[in-house]
Design a protein around this motif. Structure first.
Motif: not given
Lengths: 210, 417
Positions: A5-10, A29
């Protein structure tokens, strides 16, 4: 392998918050908004006012671009023009906004004899007509976003200074952006673009056909 | 709290050769003077108290401490009545390690407290996951994104909770929320009960912050909100210094149990964009304990504004000068008192506002409706709009009671019961 989850942004899949099919589109991200960074450096900006809707989730890569260039960011609610205009008296001289926002913001500053931004980063949605009236003065850097905060077509310093209405393709428009196999990569329809020569910077030029 | 040695460093830094000229001018120093050194507590207390009007008098880019590239975010807050907004520069700094006491942030966090991008930076510094920005005007879409991200925590303004709660219930994720941090206004007991009802599995805490203060939060919650009074109890963050003063005279008060007074805030971040030295934040507090058992310093609850001329409400602000303007425009006397409270209407708490006016002849119900239609809370948003959106009860008017001769009438009050 699914990214942490810390590697992506929506990013939202639509500019329309009421879109029944609204879904999140995962992006790395670590993705950098290079065109915005170029704009900030080229324009000699001292402070960036964002007038983009918070819903776009663009504030995160925008913040990264500002930190990379050492320029503070002020996030202005698009509906609160007076506060955004007031920021122009406090060291802020560049604005990022949608094309449709220009008349209201520039008009407010003009009517009240306020300081005008010296640089504009103008975002246009695909399928929308070219910006009818660019700001009368200052550097104007335009780009077309496929999704909120996802540039598909961008400009270089040469195109911005010449106030051209043509663009360069970005890496997102070439390959799409997806982390998961079941996400549909974004692409422009093949007939949406028309090649129109080569830019002084050496990159191919395209025109967005509406 | 900052030690005296740290206060000495703060003053020296604020008046040193690399500082902006702001504090030198405030202290009557000349440009080439050496940094000011305070030798004892008396010298500290002799320093002028910093007021909001002192900050408003100097544009932010002239006030900020160099280098400019350290300014990561800028807050805009309400100026004094009739003045423009106050812009406050903030460098990147993180005072939120305490959050790990309550939550691990491995999943996603929905955020509306600015600067939102800094919240992502803070969460990741704690080893956390994704942050989703809440757009209050597009709350449903924002919650939808947050749901897909697996949200289980929120940092939101108090008055944003009723905007997101219905959508979280709609999407079936309200019970998944494990941590809520509130900011903006003191939480009333009725509001707390509402939040607890919708989010039964969440630890609920508050942060005490202000946009002028770079080292956020100013006050760290001593314990989660659990319905016992006082609801929100804070102790000063280790990076700030707080003093209690009499709001009328400015004379220091000892932080004894149950003492009330206005706060002076001093703070300095690492590489600050603007350190604060003895700033009158404008908040009234009551001392709860002289020595908090867990944190070793005095604890307090926030009572409200010392000289309230605005109240934050969903969608904007109720401002005293705007109320005066509307009353005058309607041909009425501009003397008034506004009393606000949160009242539960069976769903979410809504703002209940009663305006006491000097109108010997007007029909008060008609007057209230006319005021609501004209009273702007934001550039394109009136009180009547808020009623229509279900955020407020209809405005009510009453006759203003005679004031105490020679006494000071508090014009705007907000109940927290």
């Amino acid at each position: 392998m699914e990214a942490t989850r810390s590697d992506i942004r929506y990013t939202p899949s639509s500019f329309d918050a009421d879109d029944a099919g609204l879904a999140p589109v995962a992006r790395p991200a670590e993705w950098k908004w290079r065109s915005l960074e170029s704009f900030l450096r080229t324009g000699g900006s001292h402070g960036l006012i964002s007038r983009l809707p918070a819903f776009w989730q663009a504030v995160f890569p925008m913040h990264d671009a500002c930190r990379a260039t050492g320029i503070p960011l002020f996030v202005n609610d698009p509906e609160n023009i007076p506060v955004g205009a007031a920021a122009l008296d406090h060291g802020f001289d560049a604005v990022v906004c949608e094309a449709a926002d220009i008349p209201a913001f520039a008009g407010y500053c003009t009517e009240r004899n306020r300081t005008m931004p010296k640089a504009w980063f103008v975002i246009r949605r695909p399928g929308k007509a070219p910006v009818a009236h660019l700001p009368a003065s200052g550097l104007v850097w335009q780009e077309v976003h496929a999704l909120p905060g996802v540039p598909a077509l961008a400009q270089c310093e040469h195109l911005a200074r010449e106030r051209q209405r043509v663009f360069h393709m970005t890496s997102e428009s070439d390959s799409g952006v997806a982390l998961h196999a079941d996400d549909s990569p974004w692409t422009l329809p093949p007939d949406a673009l028309r090649a129109c020569g080569t830019c002084a910077c050496g990159l191919p030029l395209v025109e967005l056909v509406c | 709290m900052l030690t005296f040695a740290e206060l000495q460093e703060l003053v020296a830094y604020a008046t040193g050769p690399h500082a902006s000229s702001f504090y030198k001018k405030l202290y009557g120093m000349r440009p080439g003077d050496e940094a000011k050194r305070i030798e004892d507590d008396a010298a500290w207390r002799a320093l002028p108290q910093l007021l909001k009007r002192d900050l408003l008098a100097v544009p932010m880019h002239e006030r900020a401490f160099p280098p400019w590239k350290n300014v990561a975010s800028v807050f805009a807050s309400s100026g004094t009545s009739g003045a423009g907004p106050l812009f406050s520069p903030h460098a990147l700094n993180n005072g939120y390690a305490y959050r790990l006491r309550f939550h691990d942030f491995k999943k996603a966090t929905l955020v509306s407290i600015p600067p939102v991008a800094k919240k992502e930076w803070e969460v990741r510094a704690l080893g956390g996951g994704m942050v989703v920005a809440l757009d209050p005007k597009r709350a449903r879409a924002s919650v939808r994104l947050a749901k897909e991200a697996g949200v289980d925590s929120m940092f939101v303004f108090l008055y944003h909770v009723p905007l997101v709660a219905p959508h979280m219930e709609e999407f079936g994720i309200a019970r998944d929320i494990r941590f809520i941090e509130l900011a903006g206004e003191p939480c009333s007991l009725s509001f707390f009960r509402y939040i607890r009802r919708v989010f039964p599995n969440a630890v609920i805490v508050s942060e005490y912050s202000a946009s002028e203060v770079e080292t956020l939060p100013m006050g760290v919650v001593c314990r989660p909100l659990d319905g016992s009074e006082p609801l929100e109890v804070y102790h000063p963050h280790e990076r700030v210094h707080m003093e209690l003063i009499d709001p009328e005279s400015g004379v220091p008060r000892a932080p004894e149990k149950n003492a009330e007074g206005e706060l002076l805030i001093s703070s300095r971040a690492d590489s600050p964009a603007f350190p604060l030295v003895r700033y009158r934040i404008g908040d009234m507090v009551r001392i709860v304990e002289t020595t908090c058992a867990e944190h070793g310093t005095w604890s307090f609850q926030v009572l409200g504004r010392a000289d309230m001329d605005f109240i934050k409400v969903p969608g904007g602000m109720l401002r005293a000068d705007e109320i005066e303007r509307v009353l005058r425009a309607l041909g009425e006397s501009d003397r008034f008192e506004l009393h606000c409270a949160d009242r539960d209407d069976g769903a979410a708490p809504k703002l209940d506002a009663v305006l006491d006016v000097e109108s010997p002849e007007s029909d008060l119900e008609t007057l209230a409706a006319r005021i609501a239609q004209s009273l702007r809370l934001a550039p394109s948003y009136t009180f009547a709009d808020g009623v229509a959106r279900g955020l407020f009860f209809p405005l009510r008017c009453r006759r203003l009671a005679p004031g105490t001769p020679g006494g000071k009438r508090r014009r705007m009050t907000r109940s927290t019961t």
